[in-house]
Scaffold this motif. Structure first.
Motif, short mmCIF file in Angstrom:
data_model
loop_
_atom_site.label_atom_id
_atom_site.label_comp_id
_atom_site.label_asym_id
_atom_site.label_seq_id
_atom_site.Cartn_x
_atom_site.Cartn_y
_atom_site.Cartn_z
N PRO A 48 0.81 -1.23 0.00
CA PRO A 48 0.00 0.00 0.00
C PRO A 48 0.83 1.27 0.00
N GLU A 49 1.97 1.27 0.68
CA GLU A 49 2.81 2.47 0.72
C GLU A 49 3.36 2.79 -0.67
N ALA A 50 3.81 1.77 -1.39
CA ALA A 50 4.33 1.99 -2.75
C ALA A 50 3.23 2.48 -3.67
N GLN A 51 2.04 1.90 -3.56
CA GLN A 51 0.92 2.33 -4.40
C GLN A 51 0.55 3.78 -4.12
N ALA A 52 0.59 4.17 -2.86
CA ALA A 52 0.27 5.55 -2.50
C ALA A 52 1.30 6.52 -3.08
N ARG A 53 2.59 6.13 -3.02
CA ARG A 53 3.64 6.98 -3.59
C ARG A 53 3.45 7.12 -5.10
N ARG A 54 3.07 6.05 -5.77
CA ARG A 54 2.86 6.12 -7.21
C ARG A 54 1.71 7.06 -7.55
N THR A 55 0.62 6.96 -6.80
CA THR A 55 -0.51 7.84 -7.04
C THR A 55 -0.11 9.30 -6.88
N LYS A 56 0.68 9.58 -5.86
CA LYS A 56 1.13 10.96 -5.63
C LYS A 56 2.11 11.41 -6.70
N ASP A 57 2.97 10.52 -7.14
CA ASP A 57 3.92 10.84 -8.21
C ASP A 57 3.20 11.18 -9.50
N ILE A 58 2.19 10.39 -9.85
CA ILE A 58 1.45 10.62 -11.10
C ILE A 58 0.74 11.97 -11.04
N ALA A 59 0.12 12.29 -9.91
CA ALA A 59 -0.56 13.58 -9.77
C ALA A 59 0.43 14.73 -9.87
N PHE A 60 1.61 14.58 -9.25
CA PHE A 60 2.62 15.63 -9.32
C PHE A 60 3.15 15.79 -10.74
N SER A 61 3.36 14.67 -11.44
CA SER A 61 3.81 14.73 -12.82
C SER A 61 2.80 15.44 -13.70
N ASP A 62 1.51 15.17 -13.48
CA ASP A 62 0.46 15.85 -14.26
C ASP A 62 0.51 17.36 -14.02
N GLU A 63 0.75 17.76 -12.79
CA GLU A 63 0.82 19.18 -12.47
C GLU A 63 1.96 19.86 -13.22
N VAL A 64 3.14 19.24 -13.19
CA VAL A 64 4.30 19.80 -13.88
C VAL A 64 4.07 19.84 -15.38
N GLN A 65 3.49 18.77 -15.92
CA GLN A 65 3.27 18.72 -17.35
C GLN A 65 2.25 19.78 -17.79
N ASP A 66 1.21 19.98 -17.02
CA ASP A 66 0.24 21.02 -17.38
C ASP A 66 0.91 22.39 -17.44
N GLU A 67 1.84 22.64 -16.54
CA GLU A 67 2.57 23.91 -16.55
C GLU A 67 3.44 24.01 -17.79
N ASP A 68 4.10 22.92 -18.17
CA ASP A 68 4.94 22.94 -19.36
C ASP A 68 4.11 23.11 -20.63
N VAL A 69 2.97 22.44 -20.71
CA VAL A 69 2.11 22.56 -21.89
C VAL A 69 1.70 24.02 -22.08
#
Length: 387
Positions: free
Chosen positions: A322-343
């Protein structure tokens, strides 16, 4: 990117672009004036001129002069674990099918039937026993040799064994699969020094594919690459990312065929923890974003003079707690945030380039050395196209 299970490849998932034709020599010389192609010293360098990002003739030139003469990332080995597993892609307009043909071999074929140029596969899949064109049913073995052609048995001088799908070069490195459809540098030169920099504790082949996210961006592909290649914009465009990195220690270095940016990284244990952020750019359009426990690859695919698609593939170290899955979910959300800024900023830059107000600007030698490095490789590719 989900896998589709089929015994044969009879997949129907959309169309592919038309391969750009090389520009006539006269048109190329009109577009590429000698002054814009001359090498530039970093301390006095200007950007590429605006027309290299906006002229309607550029996609054809970039396809033939750059993309068709380079190594292109297509997938990770974890996506081709079983015989018959396959992915489809396109490079410079050429449809490709990459398949594990047996337990020890991965091959890349033109995804174009030898009969009437129909598509053999349009989607990724698993466990195919053979490769069947969905137009007329011509069927090839996983080695690319024609095995069957309906109702062609009485055709004079027709021998299926003489017909095979054209094949392109494949190279496996760090668990990643690269192909080259034309001339490309020796692969050892292409990645020289990266293995030593990564070290054994960050061997990329140990990561497992998680998912793909694709973004369609209203900018020329080179605008997106330019943006990736410098941390100069991070304090202004990426406040969240800037809070994790040490901008004062942010360093960019260049090699023959790639550049890389790195910085100390500090984040909470439920995201990345502490360590190093390492961003590799492999010429001309591949990125490797390496953070503790995570690999993200980017492919920047031209879709027109003012459009590109960026494919983000996420890979993680094996862990299902569960800890690894939670980190992945947070990583994906953070990546989306950065990508939206770059777009947003890349699309703004494309509008500025097309406005007629801008021709070229002075580069920052301290923070934009990798942009200069990329522009010099582009200029060289354009010069070589005129020979």
């Amino acid at each position: 990117m989900g896998y589709i299970h089929h015994q044969a490849l009879m997949l129907q998932c959309g169309s592919m672009n038309t391969r750009p034709s090389p520009l006539p020599h006269k048109a190329m010389t009109e577009l590429l004036s000698p002054d814009t192609l001359a090498p530039q010293q970093l301390d006095y360098a200007l950007t590429l001129p605006a027309r290299f990002y906006t002229d309607a003739r550029m996609p054809a030139l970039d396809g033939s002069a750059i993309l068709a003469r380079s190594w292109q990332l297509v997938c990770h080995l974890s996506q081709l674990t079983g015989v018959g597993d396959h992915v489809v892609t396109e490079i410079a307009g050429l449809p490709l099918l990459i398949v594990r043909s047996d337990a020890s071999s991965i091959r890349a074929f033109h995804n174009v039937c030898r009969h009437r140029a129909g598509p053999i596969a349009s989607c990724d899949g698993q466990g195919a026993k053979h490769l069947r064109c969905r137009y007329h049913g011509w069927t090839y073995g996983l080695d690319g040799v024609l095995r069957g052609a309906p109702e062609m048995g009485r055709t004079p001088d027709f021998n299926p064994a003489d017909i095979r799908l054209p094949e392109v070069r494949v190279h496996l490195w760090q668990g990643l699969v690269f192909v080259a459809i034309g001339e490309a540098p020796p692969f050892d030169e292409f990645v020289a020094g990266i293995d030593a920099r990564l070290g054994l504790h960050r061997a990329l082949h140990d990561y497992q594919f998680h998912h793909r996210a694709s973004y369609d961006v209203a900018c020329n592909w080179k605008v997106y690459v330019d943006n990736y290649l410098e941390g100069y914009h991070v304090p202004q465009i990426h406040p969240g990312l800037n809070s994790l990195l040490d901008y004062r220690s942010y360093i960019t270095q260049t090699a023959q065929w790639y550049s890389f940016q790195f910085s100390p990284l500090e984040s909470a244990d439920d995201l990345y923890g502490s360590g190093e952020a390492l961003y590799y750019f492999l010429y001309p359009n591949t990125m490797l974003n390496i953070l503790p426990g995570r690999l993200q690859t980017n492919r920047v695919l031209p879709m027109g003079v003012d459009r590109c698609r960026v494919e983000f593939d996420f890979y993680y170290t094996p862990a299902d707690n569960p800890e690894a899955q939670a980190r992945r979910t947070k990583d994906i959300a953070f990546s989306d945030e950065v990508q939206d800024e770059d777009v947003t900023i890349c699309e703004d830059v494309q509008r500025g380039l097309a406005s007629g107000s801008y021709e070229a600007g002075r580069l920052n030698p301290l923070r934009e050395n990798a942009v200069h490095h990329f522009h010099e490789m582009v200029r060289r590719a354009y010069r070589d196209s005129l020979i």
